[in-house]
Design a protein around this motif. Structure first.
Motif, PDB file in Angstrom:
ATOM      1  N   THR A  73      13.966 -13.193   0.953  1.00  0.00           N
ATOM      2  CA  THR A  73      14.176 -13.036   2.390  1.00  0.00           C
ATOM      3  C   THR A  73      14.547 -11.606   2.771  1.00  0.00           C
ATOM      4  N   SER A  74      15.335 -10.925   1.936  1.00  0.00           N
ATOM      5  CA  SER A  74      15.774  -9.554   2.243  1.00  0.00           C
ATOM      6  C   SER A  74      16.161  -9.451   3.717  1.00  0.00           C
ATOM      7  N   ALA A  75      17.141 -10.249   4.120  1.00  0.00           N
ATOM      8  CA  ALA A  75      17.472 -10.376   5.534  1.00  0.00           C
ATOM      9  C   ALA A  75      17.846  -9.042   6.179  1.00  0.00           C
ATOM     10  N   ALA A  76      18.602  -8.207   5.460  1.00  0.00           N
ATOM     11  CA  ALA A  76      18.817  -6.834   5.922  1.00  0.00           C
ATOM     12  C   ALA A  76      17.606  -6.044   5.458  1.00  0.00           C
ATOM     13  N   CYS A  77      16.634  -5.921   6.339  1.00  0.00           N
ATOM     14  CA  CYS A  77      15.311  -5.423   5.955  1.00  0.00           C
ATOM     15  C   CYS A  77      15.332  -3.965   5.521  1.00  0.00           C
ATOM     16  N   ASN A  78      16.271  -3.191   6.046  1.00  0.00           N
ATOM     17  CA  ASN A  78      16.320  -1.763   5.752  1.00  0.00           C
ATOM     18  C   ASN A  78      17.688  -1.207   6.102  1.00  0.00           C
ATOM     19  N   PHE A  79      17.938  -0.009   5.611  1.00  0.00           N
ATOM     20  CA  PHE A  79      19.076   0.793   6.043  1.00  0.00           C
ATOM     21  C   PHE A  79      18.611   2.226   6.197  1.00  0.00           C
ATOM     22  N   MET A  80      19.303   2.966   7.031  1.00  0.00           N
ATOM     23  CA  MET A  80      18.913   4.345   7.313  1.00  0.00           C
ATOM     24  C   MET A  80      19.977   5.318   6.816  1.00  0.00           C
ATOM     25  N   ARG A  81      19.523   6.475   6.391  1.00  0.00           N
ATOM     26  CA  ARG A  81      20.399   7.587   6.027  1.00  0.00           C
ATOM     27  C   ARG A  81      19.777   8.871   6.567  1.00  0.00           C
ATOM     28  N   TYR A  82      20.515   9.977   6.456  1.00  0.00           N
ATOM     29  CA  TYR A  82      19.992  11.290   6.832  1.00  0.00           C
ATOM     30  C   TYR A  82      20.120  12.229   5.645  1.00  0.00           C
ATOM     31  N   ALA A  83      19.058  12.979   5.384  1.00  0.00           N
ATOM     32  CA  ALA A  83      19.087  13.946   4.292  1.00  0.00           C
ATOM     33  C   ALA A  83      20.073  15.062   4.634  1.00  0.00           C
ATOM     34  N   VAL A  84      20.919  15.407   3.665  1.00  0.00           N
ATOM     35  CA  VAL A  84      21.890  16.485   3.868  1.00  0.00           C
ATOM     36  C   VAL A  84      21.183  17.836   3.798  1.00  0.00           C
ATOM     37  N   ASN A  85      20.353  18.001   2.779  1.00  0.00           N
ATOM     38  CA  ASN A  85      19.523  19.188   2.595  1.00  0.00           C
ATOM     39  C   ASN A  85      18.089  18.727   2.362  1.00  0.00           C
ATOM     40  N   ASP A  86      17.158  19.679   2.179  1.00  0.00           N
ATOM     41  CA  ASP A  86      15.806  19.293   1.794  1.00  0.00           C
ATOM     42  C   ASP A  86      15.875  18.498   0.495  1.00  0.00           C
ATOM     43  N   VAL A  87      15.183  17.363   0.445  1.00  0.00           N
ATOM     44  CA  VAL A  87      15.249  16.488  -0.722  1.00  0.00           C
ATOM     45  C   VAL A  87      13.836  16.158  -1.188  1.00  0.00           C
ATOM     46  N   GLN A  88      13.597  16.346  -2.485  1.00  0.00           N
ATOM     47  CA  GLN A  88      12.342  15.928  -3.100  1.00  0.00           C
ATOM     48  C   GLN A  88      12.471  14.472  -3.542  1.00  0.00           C
ATOM     49  N   ILE A  89      11.576  13.633  -3.035  1.00  0.00           N
ATOM     50  CA  ILE A  89      11.619  12.221  -3.404  1.00  0.00           C
ATOM     51  C   ILE A  89      10.257  11.605  -3.100  1.00  0.00           C
ATOM     52  N   GLY A  90       9.835  10.681  -3.919  1.00  0.00           N
ATOM     53  CA  GLY A  90       8.590   9.963  -3.666  1.00  0.00           C
ATOM     54  C   GLY A  90       7.375  10.853  -3.584  1.00  0.00           C
ATOM     55  N   VAL A 108       0.837  -1.203   0.000  1.00  0.00           N
ATOM     56  CA  VAL A 108       0.000   0.000   0.000  1.00  0.00           C
ATOM     57  C   VAL A 108       0.870   1.250   0.000  1.00  0.00           C
ATOM     58  N   MET A 109       1.961   1.235   0.726  1.00  0.00           N
ATOM     59  CA  MET A 109       2.849   2.392   0.757  1.00  0.00           C
ATOM     60  C   MET A 109       3.438   2.679  -0.619  1.00  0.00           C
ATOM     61  N   ARG A 110       3.876   1.634  -1.324  1.00  0.00           N
ATOM     62  CA  ARG A 110       4.426   1.853  -2.666  1.00  0.00           C
ATOM     63  C   ARG A 110       3.384   2.474  -3.591  1.00  0.00           C
ATOM     64  N   ALA A 111       2.136   2.050  -3.419  1.00  0.00           N
ATOM     65  CA  ALA A 111       1.074   2.527  -4.307  1.00  0.00           C
ATOM     66  C   ALA A 111       0.563   3.910  -3.917  1.00  0.00           C
ATOM     67  N   LYS A 112       0.441   4.170  -2.608  1.00  0.00           N
ATOM     68  CA  LYS A 112      -0.271   5.375  -2.167  1.00  0.00           C
ATOM     69  C   LYS A 112       0.594   6.377  -1.414  1.00  0.00           C
ATOM     70  N   ALA A 113       1.670   5.925  -0.814  1.00  0.00           N
ATOM     71  CA  ALA A 113       2.508   6.836  -0.018  1.00  0.00           C
ATOM     72  C   ALA A 113       3.961   6.425  -0.143  1.00  0.00           C
ATOM     73  N   PRO A 114       4.545   6.606  -1.343  1.00  0.00           N
ATOM     74  CA  PRO A 114       5.943   6.181  -1.525  1.00  0.00           C
ATOM     75  C   PRO A 114       6.928   6.933  -0.642  1.00  0.00           C
ATOM     76  N   LEU A 115       6.505   8.092  -0.106  1.00  0.00           N
ATOM     77  CA  LEU A 115       7.260   8.750   0.963  1.00  0.00           C
ATOM     78  C   LEU A 115       6.324   8.830   2.153  1.00  0.00           C
ATOM     79  N   HIS A 116       6.665   8.127   3.194  1.00  0.00           N
ATOM     80  CA  HIS A 116       5.784   8.016   4.366  1.00  0.00           C
ATOM     81  C   HIS A 116       6.492   8.610   5.573  1.00  0.00           C
ATOM     82  N   HIS A 117       5.751   9.358   6.370  1.00  0.00           N
ATOM     83  CA  HIS A 117       6.304  10.023   7.556  1.00  0.00           C
ATOM     84  C   HIS A 117       5.686   9.412   8.799  1.00  0.00           C
ATOM     85  N   GLN A 118       6.535   9.089   9.788  1.00  0.00           N
ATOM     86  CA  GLN A 118       6.030   8.554  11.051  1.00  0.00           C
ATOM     87  C   GLN A 118       6.714   9.254  12.211  1.00  0.00           C
TER      88      GLN A 118
END
Length: 416
Positions: free
Chosen positions: A295-312, A35-45
């Protein structure tokens, strides 16, 4: 986590908690990611304690976040278990360092781990895997997930220069780092588990380096090679060697066991795929790639935006934490048709991003691929069939997707 989505259902993305450990232990995040890929490719929590993060779930966006260090830095931390606390080892620890420093340290280590270099270890790896599988040949219950935790140490311990007496302890410590909320590995609180495991692993490598320096002589092990790396012409400090050795130990031990158990579980659930691989061993390399994707055993990785970034379709503000969900990218229907079908003949399985993407692409990927190929060659050669002998138990972690228990019974294959 469960790797096959259940029936489609209504999902309120405003109420979704991607850090809910129960979602990965007894639930299934894949319908949410769909659902996120379809409706909220950038999701904020925003978490109850006020910490916040943005998520990207589409394949192209995940690759962009992981691939462009100028937009998304690794130098404040790369794993969501540390969200909200900047990495004190930033710029020193290999995984928390951006190019060019990252590249200068990584390149000489990587030369020891190319596909050509690791090929010379195949016979040794095969002998180790044959010994690993021997207990399953007697037909009794064999807990593959529990035993597989030690498999990378069995395979890579000699290559790293780690004595066998230390393997079990180091496997336990690396599991504590990546799944501090799982009762199998927890020692006190999550924070205490992380602190203990981090301290003990760094201390182990520090003492290992001291002993090797005192012994003198040549050392062709992977950890020993760190002592010869000279980024920018200067040798690594003992602190840098200890932290990078810590990073290598994590990378060596953490994901391969869960890829093994998750892929075997997929084959148990789909005996026609098991039979297909057994009938045509040339499919085994593709089975490995599909297992990595699945399996995607490493389920995720994290980064930090350097500046404001437009994505998704939205904006991540400067200094905002962004989690790139590998498990979702590897089920993106725009890249993998019928993504929730496990198919060892999938023609683009090698496009999976289970090893990450960009500058931090897993340095040990050639060794992991070799280990997985040999494992499934030996498994399919020795066993006619494999069945579950109990309920799988899933790892309590939103960072590593895997299992703590997978009890199986294997029927020995009788070959002429």
């Amino acid at each position: 986590m469960r790797l096959t989505p259940g029936p489609a259902r209504d999902i309120d993305l405003d109420r979704v908690d991607l850090f809910d450990l129960d979602l990965y232990t007894s639930g299934d995040p894949h319908p949410i990611w769909d659902v996120m890929r379809a409706k909220a490719p950038l999701h904020h929590q925003v978490l109850p304690d006020g910490r916040e993060f943005w998520s990207v779930t589409r394949y192209d966006d995940v690759c962009r976040v992981l691939g462009d260090h100028r937009e998304f830095t690794s130098e404040r931390g790369t794993v969501p278990t540390h969200l909200g606390t900047d990495d004190v080892a930033a710029g020193v620890l290999l995984t928390s360092t951006d190019p060019p420093r990252h590249t200068e340290v990584r390149r000489p280590i990587g030369t020891q781990l190319t596909a050509r270099a690791v090929k010379s270890w195949e016979d040794s790896i095969r002998r180790s895997i044959v010994r690993f599988l021997e207990p399953a040949l007697d037909g009794d219950t064999f807990d593959l997930a529990e035993r597989a935790l030690l498999l990378p140490a069995i395979v890579t311990g000699p290559l790293l220069g780690i004595p066998e007496k230390d393997w079990e302890e180091l496997v336990q410590l690396t599991a504590m780092v990546t799944a501090p909320a799982d009762l199998h590995f927890q020692q006190g609180s999550e924070a205490a588990t992380l602190a203990i495991s981090h301290h003990e692993l760094v201390a182990y490598v520090t003492e290992w380096v001291k002993r090797r320096r005192a012994a003198g002589g040549e050392d062709d092990s992977l950890l020993g090679h760190l002592m010869t790396v000279r980024p920018g012409g200067a040798p690594l400090t003992d602190e840098e060697i200890a932290l990078d050795g810590y990073s290598i130990l994590l990378g060596a031990n953490v994901t391969t066991p869960h890829t093994v158990s998750g892929t075997v579980h997929a084959l148990i659930e789909r005996p026609e795929q098991f039979e297909k691989a057994q009938a045509d061993p040339s499919l085994i390399p593709n089975l490995v790639e599909e297992g990595l994707r699945w399996t995607s055993a490493a389920c995720n990785f994290m980064r930090y935006a350097v500046n404001d970034v437009q994505i998704g379709g939205g904006t991540i503000p400067a200094r905002g934490a962004v989690v790139a969900w590998i498990g979702s990218a590897n089920r993106d229907e725009s890249r993998f048709p019928d993504p929730h079908v496990f198919d060892i003949t999938r023609d683009n399985a090698k496009r999976q991003v289970a090893f990450g993407f960009g500058p931090h692409f897993c340095i040990g990927a050639p060794l992991a691929r070799l280990t997985l190929r040999v494992f499934f060659e030996e498994l399919l050669q020795r066993f006619r069939s494999i069945e579950l002998d109990g309920e799988p138990q899933h790892l309590r972690s939103y960072f590593i997707a895997g299992m703590t228990h997978l009890p199986i019974v294997a029927e020995k294959r009788h070959t002429p």
